[in-house]
Every structure is written in C-alpha cells, then in structure tokens.
Design an enzyme around this catalytic site. Structure first.
Site, PDB file in Angstrom:
ATOM      1  N   GLY A 259       0.688  -1.223  -0.103  1.00  0.00           N
ATOM      2  CA  GLY A 259      -0.036   0.037   0.019  1.00  0.00           C
ATOM      3  C   GLY A 259       0.750   1.165   0.001  1.00  0.00           C
ATOM      4  O   GLY A 259       2.171   1.386  -0.427  1.00  0.00           O
ATOM      5  N   CYS A 260       0.378   2.367   0.649  1.00  0.00           N
ATOM      6  CA  CYS A 260       0.971   3.724   0.675  1.00  0.00           C
ATOM      7  C   CYS A 260       2.476   3.332   1.271  1.00  0.00           C
ATOM      8  O   CYS A 260       2.419   3.039   2.400  1.00  0.00           O
ATOM      9  CB  CYS A 260       0.350   4.554   1.375  1.00  0.00           C
ATOM     10  SG  CYS A 260       1.243   6.126   1.578  1.00  0.00           S
TER      11      CYS A 260
END
Length: 227
Positions: A52-53
């Site tokens: 993810g981020c």
C-alpha cells in the site's frame, strides 16, 4: 529557495498522495512466528516490501531495530514511469514499495515478514490497502536472494493455513527488477509530517501496534535517511 510554482505542485501531490475514501482502519493481526527461520550470513542485507502507501511501510520499518535504511520508491515497472505523478495514473506496473537494509544479527528476514503482515499489510486485499486502491498499492514481497525467496514462500503458505483470515492470501512474491527511489518529499514522510491527516489516521496506529506487539523489535526513534 524553490519557485512558488514548484512548491505548490509538491504540496498538491502530497495532499493527493496515499489518500482514498474514509473507511475504518484494519486492525493489527498477531501473525505467527515463522516456522521456516531465515538462515542469513553475517552482514547487511536488503529486501523490498510493497504494502500500500509507502509512507506507512517506511514508517513502520524505520522504527524496527536492526533496520539501517528504509527508502520509499517504486518497483516493477520501467525507469521512464518511475515518477509519482505517473504511478498514480495507473498502468505502469510499478508498486509503491520500500527498500530496506537490515542487519540479520538483530532482526531476521522472517521476523520482518511477521512484522509486515501483523501491522502493515493485509495479505488478502487485491490491489489495495486501507483506503488506497489500484495496482500500484498491491502487496508484494520482493526477495533479493534465494534464502529470502524460500522463507517468503514458506511464510505465505503458513499464513494461508493459519486461519487468521477468512479470505485467501493474495500477496505475491515478485522477482526483483530495478528499484527507483521516490521523490525527496516522500522520504521520511512520517517523521517530517507527524500531524498529516493520513499519517494520523492510517500510519501512526501501525507504529503504535508495532510498539505494543513487538516491544523487543521496536525502536522509539525514527530512522531517517541521514541515519
């Protein structure tokens, strides 16, 4: 001093980065200790994690004892598309990733995997993590040697049999391609922007979970690029 236009562009990117619909944050999971323990030689090793981020992935690993470097960047695509504004448009094959350097005498690769799946990434989510959606937010392990690959494969199989998740494990093991560091404003983002709304909602709880669940691995200070 940077031109005003440049600052405005960077600021707008930071506001749009790693931001999606407001949904409930996932709870940490007590992933099991690996049955296949990494057998690593002395000396610093590197590994790449996509979950993810990259702000949160970097933020957690920057608080792990034995990690000597954590760099946010892009992995999986070509050099020409390894730019943040191009990544978020999709279709680049890149994943937001973090390349870490670690001392296996302090923290082994299998222990890093356990931390990753306990407090960073949900291995059952396809092309998304938390509020962020897209192939560039996929979860993936990128082993840098045969031992890491064997440990990663064994651990994913172990997680699949653990019963901790009701959905199938979809985190992939990806072969190494070139890693491209992200723009400077993404590096050490959590340390530089502790009051950023995204950090407070999504990433600070991950670091708090690391501290609570892995006190022997937790380092209170944030490891920055400068060391």
């Amino acid at each position: 001093m940077k031109p005003v236009a440049t600052l405005l562009i960077a600021g707008s990117l930071m506001l749009s980065a790693c931001a999606g619909p407001a949904i409930a944050a996932e709870e940490p999971v007590d992933a099991p200790a690996a049955t296949r323990v990494a057998k690593e030689n002395k000396g610093l090793k590197t590994a790449i994690f996509a979950g993810g981020c990259f702000w949160g992935v970097e933020g957690v690993f920057s608080h792990v004892k034995g990690v000597t470097s954590a760099v946010s960047g892009f992995h999986g695509g070509a050099a020409g598309t390894a730019k943040y504004d191009r990544i978020i448009s999709g279709g680049t094959a890149h994943a937001e990733s973090v390349k870490i350097t670690y001392d296996p005498a302090v923290v082994r690769y299998d222990e890093l995997l356990r931390i990753f799946f306990s407090v960073v990434a949900d291995p059952t989510l396809k092309n998304r993590q938390g509020p962020d959606v897209g192939t560039h937010y996929r979860s993936a392990l990128v082993p840098m040697n045969k031992e890491q690959a064997a440990v990663a494969q064994a651990y994913l199989a172990q997680l699949g049999k653990s019963g901790l998740w009701s959905k199938p494990i979809v985190t992939a093991i990806e072969p190494y391609r070139a890693f491209y560091p992200a723009e400077g404003y993404h590096q050490d983002f959590m340390a530089k922007n502790p009051r950023h709304g995204y950090i407070l909602r999504w990433d600070k709880p991950k670091v708090e979970a690391l501290k609570a669940m892995f006190p022997n691995h937790y380092r209170s200070t944030f490891l920055t690029d400068a060391g």
